[in-house]
Design an enzyme around this catalytic site. Sequence first.
Site, PDB file in Angstrom:
ATOM      1  N   SER A   1       4.187  -2.045  10.153  1.00  0.00           N
ATOM      2  CA  SER A   1       5.644  -2.110  10.308  1.00  0.00           C
ATOM      3  C   SER A   1       6.256  -3.441   9.887  1.00  0.00           C
ATOM      4  O   SER A   1       7.250  -3.883  10.461  1.00  0.00           O
ATOM      5  CB  SER A   1       6.056  -1.744  11.745  1.00  0.00           C
ATOM      6  OG  SER A   1       5.713  -0.380  12.012  1.00  0.00           O
TER       7      SER A   1
ATOM      8  N   GLY B   1       3.328   2.390  10.666  1.00  0.00           N
ATOM      9  CA  GLY B   1       4.274   3.475  10.454  1.00  0.00           C
ATOM     10  C   GLY B   1       5.102   3.823  11.685  1.00  0.00           C
ATOM     11  O   GLY B   1       5.761   4.859  11.714  1.00  0.00           O
TER      12      GLY B   1
ATOM     13  N   GLY C   1       3.188  -1.019   4.154  1.00  0.00           N
ATOM     14  CA  GLY C   1       3.220   0.391   3.787  1.00  0.00           C
ATOM     15  C   GLY C   1       4.623   0.826   3.418  1.00  0.00           C
ATOM     16  O   GLY C   1       5.113   0.578   2.308  1.00  0.00           O
ATOM     17  N   GLY C   2       5.312   1.447   4.365  1.00  0.00           N
ATOM     18  CA  GLY C   2       6.622   2.043   4.118  1.00  0.00           C
ATOM     19  C   GLY C   2       7.612   1.153   3.367  1.00  0.00           C
ATOM     20  O   GLY C   2       8.268   1.604   2.425  1.00  0.00           O
TER      21      GLY C   2
ATOM     22  N   GLU D   1      -6.383   4.761   8.186  1.00  0.00           N
ATOM     23  CA  GLU D   1      -6.172   6.189   7.866  1.00  0.00           C
ATOM     24  C   GLU D   1      -7.426   6.801   7.258  1.00  0.00           C
ATOM     25  O   GLU D   1      -7.728   7.973   7.477  1.00  0.00           O
ATOM     26  CB  GLU D   1      -4.953   6.324   6.935  1.00  0.00           C
ATOM     27  CG  GLU D   1      -3.660   6.072   7.703  1.00  0.00           C
ATOM     28  CD  GLU D   1      -2.539   5.456   6.893  1.00  0.00           C
ATOM     29  OE1 GLU D   1      -2.583   5.500   5.644  1.00  0.00           O
ATOM     30  OE2 GLU D   1      -1.595   4.916   7.515  1.00  0.00           O
TER      31      GLU D   1
ATOM     32  N   HIS E   1      -9.209   1.213   5.374  1.00  0.00           N
ATOM     33  CA  HIS E   1      -7.901   1.430   6.004  1.00  0.00           C
ATOM     34  C   HIS E   1      -8.069   2.372   7.194  1.00  0.00           C
ATOM     35  O   HIS E   1      -8.874   3.308   7.151  1.00  0.00           O
ATOM     36  CB  HIS E   1      -6.908   2.015   5.000  1.00  0.00           C
ATOM     37  CG  HIS E   1      -5.501   1.962   5.512  1.00  0.00           C
ATOM     38  ND1 HIS E   1      -5.018   2.879   6.418  1.00  0.00           N
ATOM     39  CD2 HIS E   1      -4.501   1.084   5.274  1.00  0.00           C
ATOM     40  CE1 HIS E   1      -3.764   2.559   6.711  1.00  0.00           C
ATOM     41  NE2 HIS E   1      -3.423   1.482   6.035  1.00  0.00           N
TER      42      HIS E   1
ATOM     43  N   ASN F   1       0.861  -1.185   0.000  1.00  0.00           N
ATOM     44  CA  ASN F   1       0.000   0.000   0.000  1.00  0.00           C
ATOM     45  C   ASN F   1       0.896   1.233   0.000  1.00  0.00           C
ATOM     46  O   ASN F   1       1.510   1.553   1.011  1.00  0.00           O
ATOM     47  CB  ASN F   1      -0.906  -0.036   1.247  1.00  0.00           C
ATOM     48  CG  ASN F   1      -1.724   1.231   1.405  1.00  0.00           C
ATOM     49  OD1 ASN F   1      -1.798   2.058   0.484  1.00  0.00           O
ATOM     50  ND2 ASN F   1      -2.330   1.395   2.571  1.00  0.00           N
ATOM     51  N   TRP F   2       0.938   1.904  -1.121  1.00  0.00           N
ATOM     52  CA  TRP F   2       1.857   3.036  -1.257  1.00  0.00           C
ATOM     53  C   TRP F   2       1.315   4.304  -0.603  1.00  0.00           C
ATOM     54  O   TRP F   2       2.027   5.316  -0.537  1.00  0.00           O
ATOM     55  CB  TRP F   2       2.154   3.303  -2.733  1.00  0.00           C
ATOM     56  CG  TRP F   2       2.880   2.185  -3.427  1.00  0.00           C
ATOM     57  CD1 TRP F   2       3.260   0.978  -2.891  1.00  0.00           C
ATOM     58  CD2 TRP F   2       3.325   2.171  -4.789  1.00  0.00           C
ATOM     59  NE1 TRP F   2       3.905   0.228  -3.836  1.00  0.00           N
ATOM     60  CE2 TRP F   2       3.955   0.932  -5.012  1.00  0.00           C
ATOM     61  CE3 TRP F   2       3.239   3.090  -5.841  1.00  0.00           C
ATOM     62  CZ2 TRP F   2       4.498   0.591  -6.246  1.00  0.00           C
ATOM     63  CZ3 TRP F   2       3.780   2.750  -7.063  1.00  0.00           C
ATOM     64  CH2 TRP F   2       4.411   1.513  -7.265  1.00  0.00           C
ATOM     65  N   LYS F   3       0.062   4.273  -0.192  1.00  0.00           N
ATOM     66  CA  LYS F   3      -0.562   5.455   0.434  1.00  0.00           C
ATOM     67  C   LYS F   3      -0.365   6.674  -0.482  1.00  0.00           C
ATOM     68  O   LYS F   3      -0.383   6.535  -1.695  1.00  0.00           O
ATOM     69  CB  LYS F   3      -0.006   5.651   1.840  1.00  0.00           C
ATOM     70  CG  LYS F   3      -0.109   4.359   2.670  1.00  0.00           C
ATOM     71  CD  LYS F   3       0.195   4.522   4.122  1.00  0.00           C
ATOM     72  CE  LYS F   3       0.051   3.178   4.831  1.00  0.00           C
ATOM     73  NZ  LYS F   3       0.275   3.265   6.272  1.00  0.00           N
TER      74      LYS F   3
ATOM     75  N   GLU G   1      -4.613  -4.785  10.884  1.00  0.00           N
ATOM     76  CA  GLU G   1      -3.579  -3.764  11.018  1.00  0.00           C
ATOM     77  C   GLU G   1      -3.785  -3.004  12.324  1.00  0.00           C
ATOM     78  O   GLU G   1      -4.572  -2.045  12.377  1.00  0.00           O
ATOM     79  CB  GLU G   1      -3.659  -2.772   9.853  1.00  0.00           C
ATOM     80  CG  GLU G   1      -3.399  -3.385   8.496  1.00  0.00           C
ATOM     81  CD  GLU G   1      -2.889  -2.345   7.503  1.00  0.00           C
ATOM     82  OE1 GLU G   1      -1.822  -2.586   6.931  1.00  0.00           O
ATOM     83  OE2 GLU G   1      -3.542  -1.300   7.320  1.00  0.00           O
TER      84      GLU G   1
HETATM   85  P1  13P Z   1       3.547   0.465   7.497  1.00  0.00           P
HETATM   86  O1  13P Z   1       4.019  -0.830   6.867  1.00  0.00           O
HETATM   87  O2  13P Z   1       4.248   1.668   6.948  1.00  0.00           O
HETATM   88  O3  13P Z   1       3.540   0.369   8.978  1.00  0.00           O
HETATM   89  O4  13P Z   1       2.015   0.647   7.033  1.00  0.00           O
HETATM   90  C1  13P Z   1       1.137  -0.406   7.179  1.00  0.00           C
HETATM   91  C2  13P Z   1      -0.129  -0.066   6.489  1.00  0.00           C
HETATM   92  O5  13P Z   1      -0.890   0.769   6.931  1.00  0.00           O
HETATM   93  C3  13P Z   1      -0.429  -0.761   5.229  1.00  0.00           C
HETATM   94  O6  13P Z   1      -1.724  -0.510   4.807  1.00  0.00           O
END
Ligand code: 13P
Length: 257
Positions: free
Chosen positions: A213, A172, A234-235, A96, A94, A9-11, A166
């Site tokens: 993470s 993050g 994510g990251g 967020e 998600h 997920n590149w956000k 999650e």
């Molecule tokens: P991180 O891997 O950056 O913690 O993000 C997880 C996430 O929210 C994937 O949707």
Amino acid sequence: MRAPILAGNWKMNKTAAEAVELVKAMQPELATITSVEQVVVPPYLAVPDVSRLCSGTPLKVGAQDLFWEPKGAYTGEVAPNMVAEFCSYVVIGHSERREYFGETDESVNRKIKAAFQAGLTPIVCVGERLEQRQAGQTDSWVAGQVRAALQGLSATQVAALVLAYEPIWAIGTGLAATDEEAERVCGAVVRATVAEVYGVQVSEAVRIQYGGSVNAENAYAIMSQPNIDGGLVGGASLKAESFVAIVAATAKAKGLA
Ligand code: 13P
């Protein structure tokens, strides 16, 4: 056996041009790991270019959200069939989106139904906040989110979708859940809730990802857990090297390398 699925997920990262570069950098090595289903989830504006690059390759494309209405005066929104033109997956609910953009259990449920109608496979996110964990409410909260998300879906639909656990405190932060705790929630809460509502056959079919993470170092231990069928990353999905390493670790963890 459930096929492992690893999604990046590149956000809100990467322009269309940057997205193309990233996918090109990942593709040669990802193409050698066919035992793990791989999905990249770029921002909307990068989706068409990424989708063209991935056409005819094992790498699949997802969108980060959709709106449930088929078309109309909804400025800024993207309809299910617009997503389905380029994507096979869509992330829904998600944390967020729930936290910053007013997503609710009800809107998550409507979006899942709209995604299925458009032929998309939803990746449905659930997870507790730190205060809920500290108050001992993790299990009831996550189970409630799962129940609400799946309300009114058929058994076939539930078996086909992907659930992503999650924990918000792990997103993050660099502080992933321990593999034991990730396994416990994915198995004894998420899968068990699906079993309660839809029966064991459906709960054994549904794929459950862990997210929060995940990185190249911890992926093997997390993905080795029996109730964790992959990850939502994510990251670490923003760099070709770490995303490829996580996909490779998943294949190895599942005995498929
Ligand atoms: P991180 O891997 O950056 O913690 O993000 C997880 C996430 O929210 C994937 O949707």
